[in-house]
Design an enzyme around this catalytic site. Structure first.
Site, PDB file in Angstrom:
ATOM      1  CD  GLU A  30     -37.288 -53.210 -21.928  1.00 44.14           C
ATOM      2  OE1 GLU A  30     -36.655 -54.045 -22.611  1.00 44.14           O
ATOM      3  OE2 GLU A  30     -36.750 -52.244 -21.347  1.00 44.14           O
ATOM      4  NE  ARG A 256     -35.342 -43.348  -9.556  1.00 45.46           N
ATOM      5  CZ  ARG A 256     -35.391 -44.473 -10.247  1.00 45.46           C
ATOM      6  NH1 ARG A 256     -35.652 -44.439 -11.532  1.00 45.46           N
ATOM      7  NH2 ARG A 256     -35.144 -45.634  -9.669  1.00 45.46           N
ATOM      8  CE  LYS A 266     -38.509 -52.578 -15.170  1.00 45.61           C
ATOM      9  NZ  LYS A 266     -39.094 -52.536 -16.542  1.00 45.61           N
TER      10      LYS A 266
END
Length: 552
Positions: A30, A256, A266
């Protein structure tokens, strides 16, 4: 990738259920922030899987939320991915380009009785959702007719209703043990300007709904994502099943990547940037790709780091020293050597001619012989590192002391005869030394030995620069927790030490903007192109020479 668990899983699946199209993977960021080292791991996983099966790799910008996204992030993401070496070529796509197709998919679900318009407020929806131990409750709007839902949804598209007044929800199961399947929102109203489509749309799909549709349209075979999306996989598969997509893409998850002492969320990175704790998204202390680039990291060092980690099956925390180790390994054979004095101490060689000047040939500290030697000027007045002299040294100190002797790197032995101090502060301002002309490096005129070798810079030829020395951004070792607003107590005050008027040998004038160089004992350095001006040179230390990972 033979030791990669994800690769083996896919191989096993393809043996029994092969696709009728080539392997195709994607990375769907994104554009509401900058990529970071964790993003690089996800990109690498998708890119290398496509390469392993001779397939294609797509970059798709998930730009379906106009409140957060910006073209600045889009450009940075594309630039960073190419810089890392994972160039998608012509396969760069935008989620907003599929707006009509995703809208029509929502219409299809409504017509099939699989979606409905809901008027519950966000707070009411949370109450109706239930918990991990309690089932949810059906919305009072769940049984609206297909015709009413179609009319309401089309009116949402026309912009008749205000923000958050209505949403479109998938009709699945409010009693499901998986909270993701409890009638999730798939469309919401957002009256805002989109950076690509302007005001063409005022309804936007949620990621969980748009993503599988976009994958299907692009011919993606495997949607490879991190473990936090594992609970979302049933919804991914539900969307594709209800839309009757032939040969649907398959979502599979990998672990992860977290690093000790590093923020990879983020949201947390945004807090650090917007709170002024760092100098923007490209601050060299941040694990963003922009920050690592500005610090001086190389693409190959990051790729080697990811290769060293291998396949992560769960949530894993990797010691940051491994990344530094991979960087040193990459830099050692490609960096030229320079002498630098970061905290200068003046030295006058009293028995050297006042107007004397000779150029000494010094080899680069590298295993790469092609980098050769360089010529360094030697004069009566030089500077050494202040830490390389102690008037009253402890045992084991092998550098310069009063009445002690040391070798100047690539030059002569010098002996300290006198220490000059400021009469007010008592600080040492100058050393007066003598040199032995028979000890010139490479001549073999003397058999005498000294235990220490120190660096130096000619006072008449030194290049002045500001030096930025970096340490860990966070005081604690593990990744930041969900404790927001406490960065003032968690940021390491010594994470950036800015030193003015450091001195470099004149070879510094020939260093190119992207060139890395090693300074004797100090580490590897890189010119900070953002802060360097015509009048002021700024140099970042990329990494010190000490390798704690290698010692393990």
């Amino acid at each position: 990738m033979d030791d990669n668990a994800l690769y083996k899983l896919i191989c096993d699946e393809l043996e029994t259920n092969e696709f009728n199209r080539e392997m195709c993977t994607r990375f769907p960021p994104e554009p509401n922030g900058f990529l970071h080292i964790g993003s690089a791991y996800a990109i690498h996983t998708n890119y290398m899987m496509a390469k392993e099966f001779n397939g294609t790799f797509h970059l798709r910008l998930d730009d379906t939320n106009p409140l957060k996204e910006d073209i600045t992030y889009v450009n940075a993401i594309i630039e960073d991915i190419k810089w890392l070496g994972y160039d998608p070529g012509e396969h760069i796509y935008y989620g907003s380009d599929y707006s009509e197709e995703i809208y029509q998919a929502a219409i299809t679900l409504i017509k099939r009785g699989k979606a409905y318009v809901c008027d519950l407020s966000p707070e009411e929806m949370r109450d109706y959702r239930g918990t991990l131990t309690e089932p949810g409750k059906n919305s009072p709007y769940r049984e609206r007719s297909i015709e009413e839902n179609l009319e309401l949804f089309r009116n949402m598209k026309k912009g008749i209703y205000p923000n958050a007044s209505k949403v479109l929800r998938a009709k699945i199961d409010m009693h499901s043990p998986n909270l993701t399947l409890r009638d999730p929102v798939i469309y919401r109203i957002i009256h805002a300007t989109h950076y690509r489509t302007g005001h063409a749309w005022c309804i936007y799909p949620m990621y969980d709904f748009a993503h599988p549709i976009q994958d299907a349209m692009e011919g993606i075979t495997y949607s490879l994502c991190s473990l936090e999306f594992r609970d979302h996989r049933p919804l991914y598969e539900w969307v594709l099943h209800e839309l009757e997509v032939p040969e649907p893409p398959r979502q599979r998850e990998f672990g992860r990547l977290n690093l000790t002492g590093v923020v990879t969320s983020k949201r947390f990175l945004r807090q650090l940037v917007e709170g002024g704790f760092v100098d923007g998204w490209d601050d060299p202390r941040l694990p963003t790709i922009q920050g690592l680039r500005r610090r001086g990291f190389t693409p190959s060092s990051i790729r080697n780091f990811i290769d060293e980690i291998g396949s992560i099956r769960s949530y894993s925390t990797v010691d940051i020293s491994l990344l530094d180790h991979c960087l040193r390994q990459d830099l050692k054979d490609q960096s030229v050597s320079l002498m630098a004095v970061i905290q200068p101490l003046k030295v006058v060689i009293t028995n050297y001619p006042e107007d004397g000047l000779e150029w000494l040939s010094i080899e680069n500290n590298t295993q790469n012989e092609s980098l050769g030697k360089r010529e360094v000027p030697f004069t009566r007045t030089i500077y050494i590192e202040r830490d390389d002299f102690m008037e009253d040294p402890p045992k084991g100190f092998h550098r310069l002391t009063l009445h002690g002797e040391v070798r100047l790197k690539g030059a002569y032995f010098i002996r300290c005869e006198e220490v000059v101090k400021d009469p007010v502060t008592g600080d040492i301002t100058e050393l007066r030394c003598t040199y032995d002309p028979l000890t010139k490096s490479g001549t073999g005129f003397t058999d005498r030995k000294v235990k220490g070798t120190i660096q130096w810079v000619s006072a008449d030829h030194a290049v002045t620069a500001d030096v930025h020395l970096y340490d860990r951004l966070l005081l604690e070792q593990e990744e930041a927790s969900d404790d927001e607003g406490d960065w003032a107590h968690r940021v390491n005050p010594a994470s950036l030490v800015a030193v003015q008027d450091a001195l470099f040998e004149p070879s510094m004038k020939h260093i190119q903007p992207d060139q890395k160089f090693q300074c004797f004992r100090h580490g590897y350095f890189h010119v900070d192109s953002k802060n360097t001006t015509v009048d002021r040179l700024v140099v970042n230390r990329i990494v010190p020479l000490k390798d704690s990972w290698n010692k393990r």
